[in-house]
Design a protein around this motif. Structure first.
Motif, PDB file in Angstrom:
ATOM      1  N   PHE A 140       0.800  -1.221   0.000  1.00 20.22           N
ATOM      2  CA  PHE A 140       0.000   0.000   0.000  1.00 20.22           C
ATOM      3  C   PHE A 140       0.842   1.285   0.000  1.00 20.22           C
ATOM      4  N   PRO A 141       1.882   1.414   0.870  1.00 20.50           N
ATOM      5  CA  PRO A 141       2.627   2.674   0.903  1.00 20.50           C
ATOM      6  C   PRO A 141       3.384   2.995  -0.399  1.00 20.50           C
ATOM      7  N   ILE A 142       3.682   1.973  -1.205  1.00 20.33           N
ATOM      8  CA  ILE A 142       4.440   2.189  -2.444  1.00 20.33           C
ATOM      9  C   ILE A 142       3.532   2.693  -3.565  1.00 20.33           C
ATOM     10  N   VAL A 143       2.216   2.602  -3.345  1.00 21.91           N
ATOM     11  CA  VAL A 143       1.257   3.036  -4.365  1.00 21.91           C
ATOM     12  C   VAL A 143       1.392   4.534  -4.659  1.00 21.91           C
ATOM     13  N   MET A 144       1.526   5.342  -3.609  1.00 23.83           N
ATOM     14  CA  MET A 144       1.606   6.801  -3.801  1.00 23.83           C
ATOM     15  C   MET A 144       2.789   7.219  -4.671  1.00 23.83           C
ATOM     16  N   PRO A 145       4.027   6.782  -4.363  1.00 22.03           N
ATOM     17  CA  PRO A 145       5.138   7.155  -5.241  1.00 22.03           C
ATOM     18  C   PRO A 145       5.034   6.560  -6.643  1.00 22.03           C
ATOM     19  N   GLY A 162      -6.759  10.691  -5.670  1.00 21.75           N
ATOM     20  CA  GLY A 162      -8.142  10.706  -5.191  1.00 21.75           C
ATOM     21  C   GLY A 162      -8.796   9.353  -5.412  1.00 21.75           C
ATOM     22  N   LEU A 163      -8.510   8.741  -6.570  1.00 24.09           N
ATOM     23  CA  LEU A 163      -9.050   7.409  -6.884  1.00 24.09           C
ATOM     24  C   LEU A 163      -8.449   6.354  -5.954  1.00 24.09           C
ATOM     25  N   ILE A 164      -7.128   6.477  -5.683  1.00 28.74           N
ATOM     26  CA  ILE A 164      -6.451   5.544  -4.776  1.00 28.74           C
ATOM     27  C   ILE A 164      -7.054   5.632  -3.377  1.00 28.74           C
ATOM     28  N   GLU A 165      -7.225   6.863  -2.887  1.00 31.57           N
ATOM     29  CA  GLU A 165      -7.799   7.064  -1.549  1.00 31.57           C
ATOM     30  C   GLU A 165      -9.242   6.583  -1.512  1.00 31.57           C
ATOM     31  N   SER A 290     -13.917  11.316  -0.442  1.00 33.49           N
ATOM     32  CA  SER A 290     -12.546  11.172  -0.964  1.00 33.49           C
ATOM     33  C   SER A 290     -12.522  11.259  -2.486  1.00 33.49           C
ATOM     34  N   TYR A 291     -13.448  10.544  -3.116  1.00 32.72           N
ATOM     35  CA  TYR A 291     -13.496  10.517  -4.582  1.00 32.72           C
ATOM     36  C   TYR A 291     -13.773  11.913  -5.148  1.00 32.72           C
ATOM     37  N   THR A 292     -14.767  12.598  -4.589  1.00 30.02           N
ATOM     38  CA  THR A 292     -15.139  13.932  -5.063  1.00 30.02           C
ATOM     39  C   THR A 292     -14.001  14.927  -4.855  1.00 30.02           C
ATOM     40  N   THR A 293     -13.367  14.858  -3.699  1.00 27.26           N
ATOM     41  CA  THR A 293     -12.264  15.777  -3.392  1.00 27.26           C
ATOM     42  C   THR A 293     -11.091  15.574  -4.341  1.00 27.26           C
ATOM     43  N   ILE A 342     -13.157  13.361   7.409  1.00 31.31           N
ATOM     44  CA  ILE A 342     -11.918  12.595   7.169  1.00 31.31           C
ATOM     45  C   ILE A 342     -11.736  12.356   5.669  1.00 31.31           C
ATOM     46  N   GLY A 343     -12.831  12.046   4.982  1.00 29.30           N
ATOM     47  CA  GLY A 343     -12.775  11.724   3.551  1.00 29.30           C
ATOM     48  C   GLY A 343     -12.258  12.865   2.698  1.00 29.30           C
ATOM     49  N   VAL A 344     -12.640  14.105   3.004  1.00 28.74           N
ATOM     50  CA  VAL A 344     -12.158  15.234   2.186  1.00 28.74           C
ATOM     51  C   VAL A 344     -10.712  15.581   2.513  1.00 28.74           C
ATOM     52  N   SER A 345     -10.252  15.218   3.712  1.00 25.69           N
ATOM     53  CA  SER A 345      -8.893  15.581   4.144  1.00 25.69           C
ATOM     54  C   SER A 345      -7.817  14.671   3.558  1.00 25.69           C
ATOM     55  N   LEU A 346      -8.085  13.359   3.492  1.00 22.63           N
ATOM     56  CA  LEU A 346      -7.038  12.393   3.133  1.00 22.63           C
ATOM     57  C   LEU A 346      -6.437  12.600   1.733  1.00 22.63           C
ATOM     58  N   PRO A 347      -7.241  12.813   0.658  1.00 23.68           N
ATOM     59  CA  PRO A 347      -6.620  13.019  -0.657  1.00 23.68           C
ATOM     60  C   PRO A 347      -5.755  14.275  -0.710  1.00 23.68           C
ATOM     61  N   CYS A 348      -6.132  15.299   0.057  1.00 16.81           N
ATOM     62  CA  CYS A 348      -5.338  16.537   0.104  1.00 16.81           C
ATOM     63  C   CYS A 348      -3.973  16.272   0.745  1.00 16.81           C
ATOM     64  N   LEU A 349      -3.960  15.529   1.843  1.00 18.55           N
ATOM     65  CA  LEU A 349      -2.696  15.200   2.514  1.00 18.55           C
ATOM     66  C   LEU A 349      -1.802  14.370   1.593  1.00 18.55           C
ATOM     67  N   ASP A 350      -2.398  13.397   0.897  1.00 18.64           N
ATOM     68  CA  ASP A 350      -1.639  12.574  -0.056  1.00 18.64           C
ATOM     69  C   ASP A 350      -0.997  13.444  -1.136  1.00 18.64           C
ATOM     70  N   ALA A 351      -1.788  14.372  -1.691  1.00 21.25           N
ATOM     71  CA  ALA A 351      -1.307  15.215  -2.787  1.00 21.25           C
ATOM     72  C   ALA A 351      -0.194  16.147  -2.317  1.00 21.25           C
ATOM     73  N   PHE A 352      -0.302  16.664  -1.092  1.00 19.00           N
ATOM     74  CA  PHE A 352       0.776  17.506  -0.544  1.00 19.00           C
ATOM     75  C   PHE A 352       2.103  16.751  -0.527  1.00 19.00           C
ATOM     76  N   ILE A 353       2.051  15.480  -0.104  1.00 19.39           N
ATOM     77  CA  ILE A 353       3.274  14.676  -0.002  1.00 19.39           C
ATOM     78  C   ILE A 353       3.858  14.402  -1.387  1.00 19.39           C
ATOM     79  N   THR A 354       3.048  13.893  -2.315  1.00 18.01           N
ATOM     80  CA  THR A 354       3.577  13.462  -3.614  1.00 18.01           C
ATOM     81  C   THR A 354       4.024  14.631  -4.485  1.00 18.01           C
ATOM     82  N   SER A 355       3.363  15.786  -4.345  1.00 16.16           N
ATOM     83  CA  SER A 355       3.740  16.920  -5.193  1.00 16.16           C
ATOM     84  C   SER A 355       4.767  17.824  -4.525  1.00 16.16           C
ATOM     85  N   GLY A 356       5.017  17.607  -3.230  1.00  9.16           N
ATOM     86  CA  GLY A 356       5.935  18.486  -2.507  1.00  9.16           C
ATOM     87  C   GLY A 356       7.316  17.907  -2.296  1.00  9.16           C
TER      88      GLY A 356
END
Length: 425
Positions: A140-145, A162-165, A290-293, A342-356
């Motif tokens: 699971f953790p390797i999916v984001m990178p 967003g789809l992954i989350e 999560s999907y909508t966000t 929680i659902g709207v927050s998680l994709p945002c946190l993921d995107a901050f990590i992968t794009s930052g």
């Protein structure tokens, strides 16, 4: 001559469009295949939550002991996730993911066999669950990178994440229903389903996911560690804040799920499929959010910050209001509102990590972030088991206070408008 050139030009454009369309379709299938990994990993863990009360009776164990069937999985994952992230940066994502899925399947088989054949299977089940946790660490953790490697623009990355989350949260929605349904036959059947799901995910990864041909050469170990340290030094405020927020959100989610499952069965005497369907209501709201966000945030990091902040405030309010009444539908309604937060927050946190974070360090840093989230998953059930006995009337204020800390961290520590140019963030 001009006519011939025009025809050739038109054919060339059509060929280019066709290739572009094929590439887009292939990427869509690849993302869907990758999405099966968080789905499988979530099913492998959350599916057991509605079955814990049954396990307590069958294995003659306490609520605290049953919570460790969830927790041991997460503890092992926490330890191994950073190692898996480092390996994925150096030997390739698929070379880590596929063996990890195999290990997860073996762990499921061991736990299932113990429940089926052994007279006192508790400790052997824990060993099987520990193996599952080891496999989860490298999947699971390797999916984001991996998503970060596959796409060039932040918009494509955030949409795919967003789809992954969503897949992750869909697993949480299906888990209580599927877990309760399978346990209705024999309580250990949910363990047997794990290797089946892993096999499906392995086949999808082998045949439908092609990692980018051009991979950067891995930098030497010492230089890599120095680079990661530099990344943490330069991005410490927002990076550590996101880690802390991830821990809190997962801790609150799994605490609430454990409490809700226990209360539905012991207070309202709701069991099996009906209990699974009720548990799925707040999780379905989380999944849809999560999907909508993921579709809406695109590359807008300022929007990501405010969506996260508002989502966590929703969570704070919903849990605090629980103190006024504990009737079943009131409780489910508030947990559903919290799930949306929680659902709207998680994709945002993921995107901050992968794009930052720079691509060559993304696997390691995002794996540490996943490790932090697993701390919340691991701590939630046993802490809630203790709180339900010693602080039954005040646990919701504690969780609400923790969520408020996450909201404050989001407001003050994540400042994308000031960091837009630093390290790609």
């Amino acid at each position: 001559m001009d006519y011939v050139e025009n025809i050739q030009s038109i054919k060339s454009k059509k060929g280019s469009k066709s290739r572009s369309k094929n590439k887009s379709n292939n990427q869509r299938w690849a993302v869907l295949s990758i999405s099966s990994i968080p789905l499988v990993m979530t099913l492998g863990n959350s599916m057991l939550i509605p079955v814990l009360t049954v396990m307590e009776n069958k294995l003659d164990i306490s609520s605290f002991q049953s919570s460790f069937i969830i927790t041991i999985y997460s503890i092992v994952a926490i330890i191994l996730i950073p190692i898996a992230g480092f390996l994925s940066d150096h030997i390739g994502r698929k070379k880590v993911i596929i063996p990890s899925l195999i290990i997860t399947g073996i762990g499921g088989l061991i736990a299932a066999w113990a429940g089926w054949k052994m007279e006192h299977p508790y400790w052997m089940i824990l060993i099987g669950r520990a193996l599952q946790g080891a496999g989860a660490a490298g999947a699971f953790p390797i999916v984001m990178p991996l998503i970060g490697d596959m796409f060039k623009t932040d918009e494509e990355v955030s949409s795919s994440l967003g789809l992954i989350e969503t897949s992750n949260t869909l697993g949480k929605v299906l888990s209580p229903i599927l877990g309760a349904f399978l346990a209705g036959f024999y309580w250990f059947i949910p363990f047997f389903s794990i290797p089946v799901f892993c096999l499906i995910s392995i086949l999808l990864m082998l045949f439908l996911v092609k990692t980018p041909n051009k991979r950067q050469e891995p930098i030497p170990f010492k230089k890599f560690i120095a680079s990661v340290k530099e990344t943490f030094k330069n991005n410490s405020r927002w990076l550590y804040s996101i880690f802390m927020i991830g821990i809190i959100l997962m801790f609150v989610l799994f605490s609430v799920l454990f409490y809700l499952s226990d209360t539905l069965e012991k207070v309202y005497h709701i069991k099996n499929i009906k209990k699974g369907l009720l548990l799925a209501i707040p999780l379905a709201a989380l999944c849809l959010a999560s999907y909508t966000t993921g579709k809406l945030i695109k590359e807008n990091k300022v929007l990501m910050k405010w969506v996260t902040f508002i989502g966590i405030i929703l969570l704070v309010i919903s849990i605090a209001v629980l103190g006024f009444s504990k009737t079943m539908w009131f409780m489910l309604m508030l947990f559903t509102i919290g799930g949306i937060g929680i659902g709207v927050s998680l994709p945002c946190l993921d995107a901050f990590i992968t794009s930052g974070i720079k691509k060559q360090e993304c696997g390691t840093v995002s794996s540490i972030y996943s490790s932090m989230r697993f701390i919340g998953v691991a701590a939630g059930p046993p802490v809630m088991a203790i709180l339900m006995k010693s602080a039954e009337n005040s646990w919701f204020y504690m969780l609400s206070g923790l969520s408020l800390i996450a909201a404050i961290a989001t407001f003050f520590a994540i400042k994308p408008e000031a960091e837009q140019g630093a390290d790609g963030h």
